[in-house]
Design a protein around this motif. Structure first.
Motif, short mmCIF file in Angstrom:
data_model
loop_
_atom_site.label_atom_id
_atom_site.label_comp_id
_atom_site.label_asym_id
_atom_site.label_seq_id
_atom_site.Cartn_x
_atom_site.Cartn_y
_atom_site.Cartn_z
N VAL A 118 0.84 -1.20 0.00
CA VAL A 118 0.00 0.00 0.00
C VAL A 118 0.87 1.25 0.00
O VAL A 118 0.59 2.23 -0.70
N TYR A 161 -8.40 -9.34 2.21
CA TYR A 161 -9.38 -8.26 2.25
C TYR A 161 -9.33 -7.56 3.61
O TYR A 161 -9.41 -6.33 3.70
N LEU A 164 -6.42 -5.13 3.83
CA LEU A 164 -6.63 -3.96 2.97
C LEU A 164 -7.68 -3.02 3.56
O LEU A 164 -7.53 -1.79 3.50
N GLU A 165 -8.74 -3.58 4.12
CA GLU A 165 -9.82 -2.77 4.69
C GLU A 165 -9.33 -1.97 5.90
O GLU A 165 -9.91 -0.94 6.24
N LEU A 168 -7.12 1.09 3.88
CA LEU A 168 -7.70 1.96 2.85
C LEU A 168 -9.19 2.19 3.14
O LEU A 168 -9.90 1.23 3.46
N LYS A 172 -12.48 4.08 -1.33
CA LYS A 172 -11.23 4.11 -2.08
C LYS A 172 -10.80 2.70 -2.47
O LYS A 172 -10.35 2.46 -3.60
N LEU A 173 -10.93 1.76 -1.54
CA LEU A 173 -10.56 0.37 -1.81
C LEU A 173 -11.41 -0.21 -2.93
O LEU A 173 -10.89 -0.85 -3.85
N GLN A 174 -12.73 0.02 -2.87
CA GLN A 174 -13.62 -0.49 -3.89
C GLN A 174 -13.29 0.10 -5.26
O GLN A 174 -13.28 -0.60 -6.29
N MET A 177 -10.20 -1.53 -6.62
CA MET A 177 -10.46 -2.90 -7.07
C MET A 177 -11.24 -2.90 -8.38
O MET A 177 -11.00 -3.73 -9.27
N ILE A 182 -5.85 -2.71 -7.53
CA ILE A 182 -5.62 -3.78 -6.55
C ILE A 182 -6.33 -5.02 -7.08
O ILE A 182 -7.54 -5.00 -7.33
#
Length: 309
Positions: A118, A161, A164-165, A168, A172-174, A177, A182
């Motif tokens: 990250v 997951y 990452l959660e 981020l 932003k993560l979604q 992806m 990512i």
């Protein structure tokens, strides 16, 4: 609070837009400080009243004063190495293009590796993160899972997951992806790919076969860093099948440009019981019996011999 720090300006907030009226020089100073606040939020995932005051007064914020931070969680908590071997992993990630991190559960291998990935993404030294795991069940046969391909593989990739959660914001993560910045994929989908301009992490590598890990390692492209993590005490492969991680550690130990970190029990950063559990299973693996078992065994032997005589 911002209004009170800039009394000469008229400041109006409309959603995520600030409208400012006032002297040109003061307006420019305000704009510089707001940009600094924006960068602070982007980097540290937090902005308190104290931070705003420090920025306007030209002082370092509390977050900026903390050293050796890899990245900040979405709650603003600093994520950094917590042991000598974890720091070794951080250092090797900077100096080597491929790093193997092997050790017991709870030593932060996966979490710290994802934090480093990250960080690379935020610093734009990598264009994407690719996370992979072998889809091997831990001693249970789950049968056919419902849903499409993503639904079927998600249970195996949930630990990735989770990490990452923590680092981020959900939106932003979604977005990352959806844009495939990512990517999370099972190991079986790696064949034929060349992975360039990326940080690639293979988790639970002890559950790869020698052929699988060989295939994975040869996916490496230009400007790519690979981190391979695993625990050789938790192999879920069929009995008699050698772990690909074990073989790779032997074959590649002398290759220049590859770093190796051996995590130990002292590196465990989970609940204190995890260390005790690891110790207990290590004793069992070495065949060390408990004291009362030894007494029973000693008494039984002469009795059996006497009866036979």
């Amino acid at each position: 609070m911002v209004k009170s720090l800039f009394p000469k300006l008229r400041i109006v907030a409309r959603g995520n837009v600030l409208k400012v009226l006032g002297d040109t020089e003061e307006t420019e100073r305000f704009e510089d400080h707001v940009e600094t606040m924006r960068k602070h939020v982007e980097r540290y995932n937090s902005l308190s009243d104290e931070d705003i005051l420090d920025i306007v007064k030209g002082r370092k914020t509390k977050a900026e004063s903390v050293k050796d931070v890899v990245v900040y969680s979405i709650s603003g908590r600093p994520i950094k190495s917590r042991s000598a071997n974890q720091q070794k992993l951080v250092d090797l990630f900077g100096s080597c293009d491929m790093v193997f991190a092997e050790g017991p559960a709870g030593t932060g291998k996966t979490y710290l590796s994802i934090a480093l990935a990250v960080k690379s993404l935020k610093e734009k030294s990598a264009k994407k993160i690719i996370l992979s795991r072998p889809a091997v069940e831990a001693g249970e046969k789950l049968g056919f899972l419902p849903g499409d391909m993503k639904d079927k593989i998600d249970p195996y990739l949930q630990p990735l997951y989770d990490a990452l959660e923590d680092m981020l914001p959900p939106q932003k993560l979604q977005e990352m992806m959806d844009k495939r910045i990512i990517q999370i994929a099972p190991l079986a989908f790696m064949r034929g790919r060349t992975l360039s301009d990326a940080v690639v992490i293979l988790d639970e590598a002890q559950n790869t076969t020698p052929a699988q890990i060989r295939m994975f390692l040869t996916r490496m492209g230009w400007n790519t860093k690979m981190v391979i993590t695993g625990d050789l005490t938790q192999v879920d492969l069929p009995r008699g099948q050698r772990s690909g991680l074990s073989e790779a550690l032997e074959l590649l130990s002398d290759i220049e440009g590859i770093g190796f970190v051996k995590m130990e029990k002292k590196d465990i950063v989970r609940h204190k019981l995890v260390t005790r559990i690891v110790n207990a299973y290590e004793r069992a693996d070495k065949g060390l019996a408990e004291p009362h078992d030894e007494v029973v065994s000693t008494e039984a032997t002469p009795k059996t011999t006497t009866e036979t005589t």
